[in-house]
Write a protein that holds these residues in place. Sequence first.
Motif, PDB file in Angstrom:
ATOM      1  N   GLU A 137       8.543   4.278   5.310  1.00  0.00           N
ATOM      2  CA  GLU A 137       7.622   5.120   6.059  1.00  0.00           C
ATOM      3  C   GLU A 137       8.407   6.015   7.013  1.00  0.00           C
ATOM      4  N   SER A 138       7.917   7.223   7.217  1.00  0.00           N
ATOM      5  CA  SER A 138       8.593   8.180   8.082  1.00  0.00           C
ATOM      6  C   SER A 138       7.539   9.102   8.672  1.00  0.00           C
ATOM      7  N   TYR A 139       7.360   9.065   9.993  1.00  0.00           N
ATOM      8  CA  TYR A 139       6.276   9.842  10.587  1.00  0.00           C
ATOM      9  C   TYR A 139       6.560  10.209  12.034  1.00  0.00           C
ATOM     10  N   LEU A 140       5.836  11.216  12.484  1.00  0.00           N
ATOM     11  CA  LEU A 140       5.860  11.711  13.860  1.00  0.00           C
ATOM     12  C   LEU A 140       4.481  11.466  14.459  1.00  0.00           C
ATOM     13  N   TYR A 141       4.427  11.154  15.752  1.00  0.00           N
ATOM     14  CA  TYR A 141       3.112  10.958  16.353  1.00  0.00           C
ATOM     15  C   TYR A 141       3.040  11.537  17.758  1.00  0.00           C
ATOM     16  N   GLU A 180       2.808   7.320   6.224  1.00  0.00           N
ATOM     17  CA  GLU A 180       2.364   6.120   6.917  1.00  0.00           C
ATOM     18  C   GLU A 180       1.079   5.644   6.263  1.00  0.00           C
ATOM     19  N   ASN A 181       0.752   4.370   6.432  1.00  0.00           N
ATOM     20  CA  ASN A 181      -0.493   3.832   5.873  1.00  0.00           C
ATOM     21  C   ASN A 181      -1.708   4.480   6.521  1.00  0.00           C
ATOM     22  N   SER A 182      -2.860   4.325   5.873  1.00  0.00           N
ATOM     23  CA  SER A 182      -4.079   4.994   6.318  1.00  0.00           C
ATOM     24  C   SER A 182      -4.707   4.310   7.532  1.00  0.00           C
ATOM     25  N   ALA A 183      -5.658   5.015   8.135  1.00  0.00           N
ATOM     26  CA  ALA A 183      -6.388   4.459   9.273  1.00  0.00           C
ATOM     27  C   ALA A 183      -7.156   3.207   8.869  1.00  0.00           C
ATOM     28  N   GLY A 184      -7.740   3.204   7.664  1.00  0.00           N
ATOM     29  CA  GLY A 184      -8.463   2.023   7.202  1.00  0.00           C
ATOM     30  C   GLY A 184      -7.563   0.820   7.090  1.00  0.00           C
ATOM     31  N   GLY A 218       1.495  -9.818 -11.931  1.00  0.00           N
ATOM     32  CA  GLY A 218       2.035  -8.465 -11.871  1.00  0.00           C
ATOM     33  C   GLY A 218       2.158  -7.801 -13.217  1.00  0.00           C
ATOM     34  N   GLY A 219       2.436  -6.508 -13.153  1.00  0.00           N
ATOM     35  CA  GLY A 219       2.793  -5.792 -14.365  1.00  0.00           C
ATOM     36  C   GLY A 219       1.750  -4.831 -14.875  1.00  0.00           C
ATOM     37  N   SER A 220       0.595  -5.298 -15.293  1.00  0.00           N
ATOM     38  CA  SER A 220      -0.326  -4.422 -16.021  1.00  0.00           C
ATOM     39  C   SER A 220      -1.234  -3.605 -15.124  1.00  0.00           C
ATOM     40  N   GLY A 221      -1.433  -4.034 -13.896  1.00  0.00           N
ATOM     41  CA  GLY A 221      -2.375  -3.342 -13.019  1.00  0.00           C
ATOM     42  C   GLY A 221      -3.823  -3.674 -13.326  1.00  0.00           C
ATOM     43  N   ASN A 222      -4.056  -4.538 -14.307  1.00  0.00           N
ATOM     44  CA  ASN A 222      -5.424  -4.913 -14.673  1.00  0.00           C
ATOM     45  C   ASN A 222      -5.759  -6.342 -14.259  1.00  0.00           C
ATOM     46  N   LEU A 223      -4.953  -6.912 -13.380  1.00  0.00           N
ATOM     47  CA  LEU A 223      -5.123  -8.314 -13.016  1.00  0.00           C
ATOM     48  C   LEU A 223      -5.747  -8.449 -11.636  1.00  0.00           C
ATOM     49  N   ALA A 224      -6.238  -9.640 -11.349  1.00  0.00           N
ATOM     50  CA  ALA A 224      -6.767  -9.916 -10.023  1.00  0.00           C
ATOM     51  C   ALA A 224      -5.647  -9.793  -8.989  1.00  0.00           C
ATOM     52  N   SER A 225      -5.966  -9.286  -7.815  1.00  0.00           N
ATOM     53  CA  SER A 225      -4.958  -9.015  -6.795  1.00  0.00           C
ATOM     54  C   SER A 225      -4.763 -10.218  -5.889  1.00  0.00           C
ATOM     55  N   GLU A 226      -3.529 -10.374  -5.374  1.00  0.00           N
ATOM     56  CA  GLU A 226      -3.259 -11.429  -4.399  1.00  0.00           C
ATOM     57  C   GLU A 226      -3.274 -10.883  -2.974  1.00  0.00           C
ATOM     58  N   ALA A 227      -3.674  -9.615  -2.790  1.00  0.00           N
ATOM     59  CA  ALA A 227      -3.708  -8.992  -1.469  1.00  0.00           C
ATOM     60  C   ALA A 227      -5.103  -9.115  -0.851  1.00  0.00           C
ATOM     61  N   TRP A 228      -5.159  -8.987   0.483  1.00  0.00           N
ATOM     62  CA  TRP A 228      -6.418  -9.037   1.220  1.00  0.00           C
ATOM     63  C   TRP A 228      -7.023  -7.653   1.402  1.00  0.00           C
ATOM     64  N   LEU A 229      -6.320  -6.626   0.964  1.00  0.00           N
ATOM     65  CA  LEU A 229      -6.762  -5.266   1.281  1.00  0.00           C
ATOM     66  C   LEU A 229      -6.271  -4.318   0.199  1.00  0.00           C
ATOM     67  N   VAL A 230      -7.120  -3.364  -0.203  1.00  0.00           N
ATOM     68  CA  VAL A 230      -6.714  -2.325  -1.143  1.00  0.00           C
ATOM     69  C   VAL A 230      -6.162  -1.146  -0.345  1.00  0.00           C
ATOM     70  N   ASN A 231      -4.929  -0.734  -0.661  1.00  0.00           N
ATOM     71  CA  ASN A 231      -4.272   0.347   0.054  1.00  0.00           C
ATOM     72  C   ASN A 231      -4.182   1.544  -0.890  1.00  0.00           C
ATOM     73  N   ALA A 279       1.532   7.576   1.255  1.00  0.00           N
ATOM     74  CA  ALA A 279       1.491   8.998   0.927  1.00  0.00           C
ATOM     75  C   ALA A 279       1.472   9.845   2.199  1.00  0.00           C
ATOM     76  N   GLU A 280       1.985  11.092   2.085  1.00  0.00           N
ATOM     77  CA  GLU A 280       1.964  12.004   3.226  1.00  0.00           C
ATOM     78  C   GLU A 280       0.517  12.243   3.659  1.00  0.00           C
ATOM     79  N   LYS A 281       0.267  12.101   4.961  1.00  0.00           N
ATOM     80  CA  LYS A 281      -1.114  12.244   5.427  1.00  0.00           C
ATOM     81  C   LYS A 281      -1.179  12.617   6.896  1.00  0.00           C
ATOM     82  N   ILE A 282      -2.367  12.969   7.334  1.00  0.00           N
ATOM     83  CA  ILE A 282      -2.686  13.194   8.744  1.00  0.00           C
ATOM     84  C   ILE A 282      -3.687  12.133   9.158  1.00  0.00           C
ATOM     85  N   THR A 283      -3.397  11.451  10.268  1.00  0.00           N
ATOM     86  CA  THR A 283      -4.277  10.382  10.742  1.00  0.00           C
ATOM     87  C   THR A 283      -4.565  10.564  12.223  1.00  0.00           C
TER      88      THR A 283
END
Length: 389
Positions: free
Chosen positions: A105-109, A122-126, A154-167, A172-176
């Motif tokens: 991550e690389s950002y100015l604030y 940087e990651n999103s506000a959500g 892992g691998g196919s992208g069609n499997l159940a996720s082990e994360a608590w949050l979808v990012n 990606a470059e963004k404004i927050t």
Amino acid sequence: MKKVLLGSTALIAAAVIGVPAMAQSAAPGKQPQPLRLGLGGYFQAYGVYASQPDGVGEYGNGRREFDIKREAEVWFTGSVKLDNGLTVGAQIELEAEVCADQIDESYLYFEGGWGKLVLGSENSAGYLLSVGPPSVDGNFDGLDPNYRIINGLGGSGNLASEAWLVNLSGDAEKITYFSPKFAGFQVGVSWAPDTKEEGPNTGGFTNGKGGSFGGMSSSRQSGSSAGAWEDVVAVGVNYTNRFGPVSFAISGSYERGELSGCGALACPANLDDRQTWGAYAKVGFAGFELGGGYWEDDNGLKGSNKSSAYGGGLTYGVGPFVVGASYLNAEREQVGKDDKMQRVLVGGRYTYGPGMDLRASVQWYGLDSQKKAGDGDSWAFVLGTTVSF
């Protein structure tokens, strides 16, 4: 609604970026303090033993049972407060290992009484405003785990996720923009032109120095049958407070991206705009923390292709010791039999110095899939340390 959000964010950005010059001229004869960066970061190292189904065609076949996992970053970070109260800061995170994306991550604030504006990768506000579940080791069962140790996940992208949050938009470059906290509430909104970090321009001339030197980025994902999403808007809100000895936190997030296409190839008919949302809460009292959450993601696909997950965690801390357990149940809709995953983690950590933890856990994963390569139960035993600096 999206145009209103984008317009408001752009106006805030234009106003704030002009403030530093005003601040410097506000004190004649006095030189403003320049922004200087210091070093920070972390190093993590774990020894992992994993027992996975290892028969022919099963996901653990041909895999080692013991491995050393590590993750490290070096941060260049700093901030300066100007005479008018405006704080200007920057953070650049360098991956301390060889990988495709050497800069994480690389950002100015810019920050003041009006809130905080973040420009860059940087990651999103959500994502940033979401309340994480109580966890003894968030590297394995936190909002966005650093490690995936079970091969069936892992691998196919069609499997159940082990994360608590979808990012959805990731780094990606963004404004927050984040609002100031008011009576325990805070709101944030992000906009990303697309879901890519700055890099070579795949839609035109490619330059080794990256997308900033390669013309404007392509508006379509080239040479792929997979879709890409653009104009990604994310909104997050949380509430944190204390009521005597009880701490309380709750959050909600929503993120949506418009389908931008598949470049020269025709997009599959089932592709669509993508949206995801989640809600989380936790409460703390006398060393105990209890919480949980739920999220959904339509994966940018029409029909029955939704992913979802729910779960919770409980921890107890006294002095340098914390023990606890967590549970996550994730599901991905499939044609025929849905893909499912359950995870139970029990463990503890011991703080042996400032920013230094010794961590251990036992983890069970139950995978239920229509494919043999994604089906079966696994166990993992983890021992490691994390050092922040």
